[in-house]
Design an enzyme around this catalytic site. Structure first.
Site, mmCIF file in Angstrom:
data_model
loop_
_atom_site.group_PDB
_atom_site.id
_atom_site.type_symbol
_atom_site.label_atom_id
_atom_site.label_comp_id
_atom_site.label_asym_id
_atom_site.label_seq_id
_atom_site.Cartn_x
_atom_site.Cartn_y
_atom_site.Cartn_z
ATOM 1 N N CYS A 23 0.842 -1.187 0.000
ATOM 2 C CA CYS A 23 0.000 0.000 0.000
ATOM 3 C C CYS A 23 0.880 1.240 0.000
ATOM 4 C CB CYS A 23 -0.906 0.014 1.223
ATOM 5 S SG CYS A 23 -1.896 -1.487 1.421
ATOM 6 N N GLY A 50 -1.864 1.580 -4.499
ATOM 7 C CA GLY A 50 -3.147 1.121 -4.001
ATOM 8 C C GLY A 50 -4.303 1.858 -4.614
ATOM 9 N N ASN A 124 1.589 -0.524 5.587
ATOM 10 C CA ASN A 124 2.008 -1.054 4.299
ATOM 11 C C ASN A 124 2.777 -2.330 4.564
ATOM 12 O OD1 ASN A 124 2.959 -1.560 1.709
ATOM 13 N ND2 ASN A 124 4.553 -0.006 1.810
ATOM 14 N N GLY A 125 2.254 -3.468 4.125
ATOM 15 C CA GLY A 125 2.926 -4.743 4.316
ATOM 16 C C GLY A 125 1.964 -5.834 4.719
ATOM 17 N N CYS A 267 12.726 -5.464 -0.423
ATOM 18 C CA CYS A 267 12.002 -6.206 -1.467
ATOM 19 C C CYS A 267 12.592 -5.942 -2.846
ATOM 20 C CB CYS A 267 10.527 -5.797 -1.438
ATOM 21 S SG CYS A 267 9.547 -6.471 -2.797
ATOM 22 N N TYR A 273 9.213 -3.329 -10.242
ATOM 23 C CA TYR A 273 7.917 -2.828 -10.697
ATOM 24 C C TYR A 273 7.220 -1.908 -9.717
ATOM 25 C CZ TYR A 273 2.888 -2.899 -11.557
ATOM 26 O OH TYR A 273 1.588 -2.535 -11.718
ATOM 27 N N SER A 314 5.485 0.368 -17.410
ATOM 28 C CA SER A 314 6.374 -0.423 -16.561
ATOM 29 C C SER A 314 7.602 -0.950 -17.294
ATOM 30 C CB SER A 314 5.604 -1.587 -15.933
ATOM 31 O OG SER A 314 5.027 -2.405 -16.939
ATOM 32 N N ASP A 376 8.889 -6.017 -21.110
ATOM 33 C CA ASP A 376 7.955 -5.826 -20.001
ATOM 34 C C ASP A 376 8.680 -6.163 -18.703
ATOM 35 O OD1 ASP A 376 5.630 -5.185 -18.715
ATOM 36 O OD2 ASP A 376 4.412 -6.781 -19.576
ATOM 37 N N ASP A 377 8.049 -5.810 -17.554
ATOM 38 C CA ASP A 377 8.722 -5.976 -16.269
ATOM 39 C C ASP A 377 8.620 -7.387 -15.711
ATOM 40 O OD1 ASP A 377 6.373 -5.945 -14.038
ATOM 41 O OD2 ASP A 377 5.866 -4.671 -15.732
ATOM 42 N N CYS A 413 4.035 -14.221 -2.548
ATOM 43 C CA CYS A 413 4.579 -13.279 -1.577
ATOM 44 C C CYS A 413 3.704 -13.287 -0.323
ATOM 45 C CB CYS A 413 4.628 -11.866 -2.163
ATOM 46 S SG CYS A 413 5.222 -10.626 -1.000
ATOM 47 N N CYS A 464 15.205 -9.238 -0.230
ATOM 48 C CA CYS A 464 14.206 -10.304 -0.221
ATOM 49 C C CYS A 464 13.939 -10.700 -1.663
ATOM 50 C CB CYS A 464 12.913 -9.844 0.447
ATOM 51 S SG CYS A 464 11.592 -11.090 0.362
ATOM 52 N N CYS A 467 9.985 -14.184 -4.091
ATOM 53 C CA CYS A 467 9.097 -14.480 -5.218
ATOM 54 C C CYS A 467 9.854 -15.091 -6.396
ATOM 55 C CB CYS A 467 8.343 -13.226 -5.660
ATOM 56 S SG CYS A 467 9.385 -11.840 -6.141
#
Length: 515
Positions: A23, A50, A124-125, A267, A273, A314, A376-377, A413, A464, A467
């Site tokens: 967020c 968000g 946020n998280g 992250c 992205y 992106s 693309d990303d 994630c 991190c 993913c």
């Protein structure tokens, strides 16, 4: 003010619990300034983080007022509402759309009364130990700790409301001291902004998974998810909020306290992205990082082609880097509709088939007859790329070579990004050649994990990467892992002809109808 006073109670469904997510959070302490409007523009800058709901809490020193609702920042707030939110400090939040409950009760900031006033909080998280926190709250939500015993536990709908309620149970302590009791017990990813009537607070988890920065105004201080929000309101970037740090700002100035030993694990997907390209993380502008990733991608996945085009917006920085390193001309082959975002219109099946055309339209005279490198990303389910390849071929492209500026996304994630389950991730069970056939491209290439990490100039051990490689820096409870696995198993079904429509480990459902 409709739904505006954070002190009003609302009927909550205890089973209607939505996960928290990536967020945007913002906070400002600036006496004499229009803090609600500063927060509005900060949230507007963070809208990409968000689009489900937005909210602002403001204090005038005596009372906290919260106004929040479903929708975009510009849909929730107007001039009249912002003018009515008067005070010297404010926090704001914009929530990412998830598979969880999309209801007003999950909009933020959350509010709870305390012995001396109130507390409002935005998050946020995603916390990974919610069960433990709820058990702790149940123990504390009793006479002597709770203003209304039992009420706080009943109103918990997500991890954010649990944290807010826990802080409120320490009735004998100040908000700052109560937070120092609660923050060390939190696990997972959290960048928090919160406030009482006099003080602005911000805190970041010991791993620093989600970004959080500190800025300076002539008349005060600002905290935000990204530096771009500081730029928008004319605040100077001071530094990042450190992992394991809580800061407080009030009339006495700014102070900092450590509640945990820092173990940085930022992250990696923020670099790929999530964050805006004009944002800085760890001293680097993300646009520059993404251009360097594109250069790396060109070296690792070269192809003979006529034109490099991005999937806007992106893929733009990486496409620039790819063209620069490969020597293939860069061009704009797709036009994005900048006004496509959250919509309250539910399309019919016919309109739903338009899919990507609502967002992108090809420039036929640019791409007709050309061998294209399309940058693309990321690829998650593969649906977007499949539709994109089809659209470019229909527009006359001779060849379509897809290049992705991140490694294959293979793991969900648990720290605040709404990735699908493993069974829905196309890269879980398909190799690159199989994914290429699935999306209908002439070739497909990803940047390697080592190549991506090198472009960030951040050590591998300080990121991190879960993913991409499945290595989670914060322990994931068995319940969470089982929940993801059960969702995977739920996709294993057979149709009326007895043909499998999805098999565990084979990625997205529609990926199976490949040549």
């Amino acid at each position: 003010m409709p739904r505006g006073d954070g002190r009003l109670s609302h009927e909550l469904d205890p089973n209607d619990r939505g996960p928290q997510d990536a967020c945007g959070v913002f906070g400002v302490w600036a006496p004499g300034e229009e803090v609600a409007k500063l927060t509005y523009f900060g949230l507007y800058t963070l809208q990409h983080r968000g689009q489900e709901s937005a909210g602002i809490a403001v204090s005038d020193g005596r009372r906290i007022t919260v106004f929040k609702d479903m929708g975009l920042v510009s849909q929730v707030f107007d001039e009249g509402t912002l003018n009515s939110l008067r005070g010297h400090l404010a926090i704001g939040h914009t929530r990412y759309p998830t598979t969880g409950a999309s209801v007003w009760q999950n909009a933020q900031p959350t509010f709870r009364p305390t012995a001396t006033g109130g507390i409002a909080l935005g998050h946020n998280g995603n916390l990974t130990n919610l069960d433990e926190l709820e058990a702790w709250l149940a123990d504390r939500d009793l006479p002597g700790n709770s203003l209304i015993p039992g009420a706080l536990s009943k109103e918990v709908t997500n991890d954010t409301s649990a944290v807010t309620a826990l802080i409120a149970t320490f009735t004998e302590l100040t908000t700052e001291e109560a937070a120092m009791k609660v923050l060390p017990r939190l696990r997972g990813a959290f960048s928090l902004v919160f406030m009482d009537e006099e003080t602005l607070y911000a805190a970041r988890d010991p791993q620093g998974i989600r970004p959080l920065v500190l800025g300076r105004l002539e008349t005060g201080w600002v905290v935000a998810s990204e530096t771009a929000a500081l730029d928008t309101i004319g605040a100077s970037f001071i530094r990042e909020v450190e992992p394991g740090e809580m800061i407080a700002v009030d009339a006495a100035g700014l102070r900092s306290r450590k509640f945990a030993t820092p173990e940085p694990k930022g992250c990696l997907f923020e670099y790929v992205y999530l964050a805006r390209p004009d944002t800085m993380i760890s001293g680097q502008r993300l646009h520059s990082v993404r251009v360097e990733v594109g250069r790396t991608l060109a070296r690792e996945a070269p192809v003979d082609a006529d034109l490099v085009i991005p999937v806007p917006e992106s893929g733009t920085p990486a496409a620039i880097g790819y063209a620069e390193a490969s020597g293939i001309p860069y061009g704009q082959g797709l036009v994005k509709n900048s006004y496509v975002g959250r919509t309250f219109i539910k399309p019919s099946q016919t309109l739903r088939q338009l899919g990507i055309r609502l967002k992108l339209n090809p420039l036929r005279d640019v791409i007709a007859g050309k061998r294209l490198v399309v940058v693309d990303d990321s690829i998650v389910r593969g649906n977007t790329q499949r539709a994109l390849v089809r659209m470019l071929r229909e527009a006359g492209a001779a060849e379509v070579h897809i290049r992705i500026s991140s490694p294959p996304v293979k793991w969900p994630c648990f720290y605040g990004i709404d990735f699908p389950t493993r069974a829905e991730l196309i890269a879980t069970g398909l190799n690159t050649d199989e994914i290429c056939r699935s999306i209908g491209a002439d070739s497909l290439g990803y940047v390697t994990l080592d190549g991506l990490i090198a472009a960030t100039n951040i050590g591998k051990d300080n990121l991190c990467r879960a993913c991409f490689d499945g290595v989670y820096p914060v322990e994931i409870p068995l319940r969470e892992r089982l929940g993801s696995q059960l969702a995977d198993l739920e996709t294993e079904r057979t149709d009326v002809d007895g043909l499998a429509t999805s098999t565990p480990g084979l990625g997205a459902v529609d990926a199976l109808s490949r040549p």
